[in-house]
Design a protein around this motif. Structure first.
Motif, PDB file in Angstrom:
ATOM      1  N   TRP A   1      88.888  29.066  15.254  1.00 49.05           N
ATOM      2  CA  TRP A   1      88.551  27.769  14.743  1.00 49.05           C
ATOM      3  C   TRP A   1      88.996  26.542  15.945  1.00 49.05           C
ATOM      4  O   TRP A   1      89.600  25.947  15.799  1.00 49.05           O
ATOM      5  CB  TRP A   1      89.110  27.105  13.510  1.00 49.05           C
TER       6      TRP A   1
ATOM      7  N   ALA B   1      89.960  26.079   3.939  1.00 49.78           N
ATOM      8  CA  ALA B   1      89.224  26.500   5.298  1.00 49.78           C
ATOM      9  C   ALA B   1      88.998  25.130   6.067  1.00 49.78           C
ATOM     10  O   ALA B   1      88.520  24.164   5.273  1.00 49.78           O
ATOM     11  CB  ALA B   1      88.094  27.248   5.121  1.00 49.78           C
TER      12      ALA B   1
ATOM     13  N   ARG C   1      86.319  25.025  -0.034  1.00 48.55           N
ATOM     14  CA  ARG C   1      87.010  25.357   1.234  1.00 48.55           C
ATOM     15  C   ARG C   1      88.186  26.262   0.652  1.00 48.55           C
ATOM     16  O   ARG C   1      88.510  26.961   1.473  1.00 48.55           O
ATOM     17  CB  ARG C   1      87.536  24.265   1.960  1.00 48.55           C
ATOM     18  N   CYS C   2      88.908  26.207  -0.247  1.00 45.66           N
ATOM     19  CA  CYS C   2      89.964  26.949  -0.658  1.00 45.66           C
ATOM     20  C   CYS C   2      89.372  28.254  -1.043  1.00 45.66           C
ATOM     21  O   CYS C   2      89.839  29.123  -0.798  1.00 45.66           O
ATOM     22  CB  CYS C   2      90.684  26.447  -1.811  1.00 45.66           C
TER      23      CYS C   2
ATOM     24  N   ILE D   1      95.925  27.729  -2.514  1.00 47.26           N
ATOM     25  CA  ILE D   1      95.530  28.375  -1.342  1.00 47.26           C
ATOM     26  C   ILE D   1      95.003  27.265  -0.540  1.00 47.26           C
ATOM     27  O   ILE D   1      94.474  26.195  -0.583  1.00 47.26           O
ATOM     28  CB  ILE D   1      93.943  29.042  -1.774  1.00 47.26           C
TER      29      ILE D   1
ATOM     30  N   GLU E   1      87.786  34.563   2.893  1.00 46.28           N
ATOM     31  CA  GLU E   1      87.904  35.223   4.387  1.00 46.28           C
ATOM     32  C   GLU E   1      89.116  36.336   4.230  1.00 46.28           C
ATOM     33  O   GLU E   1      88.969  37.395   5.112  1.00 46.28           O
ATOM     34  CB  GLU E   1      88.237  34.216   5.104  1.00 46.28           C
ATOM     35  N   ARG E   2      90.223  36.200   3.442  1.00 50.19           N
ATOM     36  CA  ARG E   2      91.157  37.122   3.502  1.00 50.19           C
ATOM     37  C   ARG E   2      90.532  38.531   2.890  1.00 50.19           C
ATOM     38  O   ARG E   2      91.176  39.604   3.200  1.00 50.19           O
ATOM     39  CB  ARG E   2      92.395  36.652   2.442  1.00 50.19           C
TER      40      ARG E   2
ATOM     41  N   THR F   1      88.801  30.303   2.105  1.00 51.36           N
ATOM     42  CA  THR F   1      89.901  31.019   2.517  1.00 51.36           C
ATOM     43  C   THR F   1      90.352  32.233   1.690  1.00 51.36           C
ATOM     44  O   THR F   1      90.583  33.213   2.565  1.00 51.36           O
ATOM     45  CB  THR F   1      91.178  29.820   2.438  1.00 51.36           C
TER      46      THR F   1
END
Length: 270
Positions: free
Chosen positions: A264, A212, A178-179, A209, A185-186, A182
């Protein structure tokens, strides 16, 4: 006889996969189904264990569990009829003594589905920085564990309304995927590049980080060296699966129209 089952679940309505008192969990529901079928009475004596844990809200396509039972035919024939609609077995196998779905696993694959659109080509290029063995302190909650992990494969691609990050590794730290999502996604939004991910893997950690949201993460596959025989999905689970797919596809379309801070929605009560 020792059995292994490959099974799937939607994590929306579970408080994670690990059994917890007074809370609805994936392991708790699976064990209760086995008890109702009298496949076993005590999960400890049956050595019930799964290949790994998933957090609240995280889904699975290819989770694996194993246990011993004197009634293997009943388990194979009837488990899907007794399990709740949001858990379903997809395959089974007889396994030898000493098989452990966690420690017998050579690799795990996760997919993260982004609701928001992004530059998939740039994200794919950046994801290649994760390949190999690295210190993932900036991308996980490490605790007292070694921060080093080996990533075997990583890619980003489009799948209908989704942008998908798929990653395979020998093992993962808590919140690691999940990190990583993120960070990618950036990149997809043009806020960072592949060089930023390379820097975070080598520079001293200043700040981790953020992870997400869990709703986009799926435990996709586990390679534990077992040849599974497929199982038919119970009709109640088939209907539930179709309903959840339609819901998440709709959320992807809606979130594409929202401002970044509103992407979200809270799905915990749905």
């Amino acid at each position: 006889m020792n059995l292994a089952f490959r099974f799937s679940y939607f994590g929306d309505r579970f408080f994670g996969s690990q059994m917890q008192p007074l809370l609805r969990t994936v392991e708790g529901e699976f064990i209760e189904a086995c008890r109702r079928l009298q496949v076993f009475d005590d999960w400890r004596e049956a050595n019930f264990v799964t290949a790994g844990r998933t957090d609240r809200g995280v889904h699975a396509r290819g989770q694996v569990c194993s246990f011993s039972t004197d009634r293997p035919e009943r388990a194979v024939r009837a488990l899907n009829q007794v399990l709740p609609a949001d858990i379903w077995c997809t395959a089974w196998a007889g396994v030898p003594d000493g098989f452990h779905p966690r420690y017998s696993t050579a690799s795990r694959t996760y997919r993260y589905y982004f609701f928001s659109p992004g530059n998939a080509a740039a994200m794919h290029e950046a994801a290649q920085e994760f390949l190999g063995r690295h210190d993932f302190s900036a991308f996980a909650r490490v605790g007292d564990r070694s921060p080093e992990r080996r990533i075997l494969a990583a890619r980003v691609f489009k799948d209908g309304p989704f942008t998908v990050f798929e990653v395979t590794g020998e093992s993962f730290l808590w919140n690691m995927v999940r990190c990583m999502a993120t960070a990618l996604e950036r990149v997809g939004r043009g806020e960072a590049g592949a060089g930023e991910i390379a820097r975070l893997l080598t520079a001293p950690v200043e700040q981790r980080i953020p992870a997400a949201p869990p709703e986009g993460l799926i435990l996709w596959d586990i390679d534990c060296g077992v040849s599974f025989a497929p199982l038919p999905i119970d009709e109640k689970s088939r209907r539930y699966l179709a309903d959840r797919y339609r819901y998440h596809a709709l959320m992807a379309e809606v979130s594409a129209c929202l401002a970044p801070d509103d992407r979200w929605p809270d799905t915990s009560r749905i």
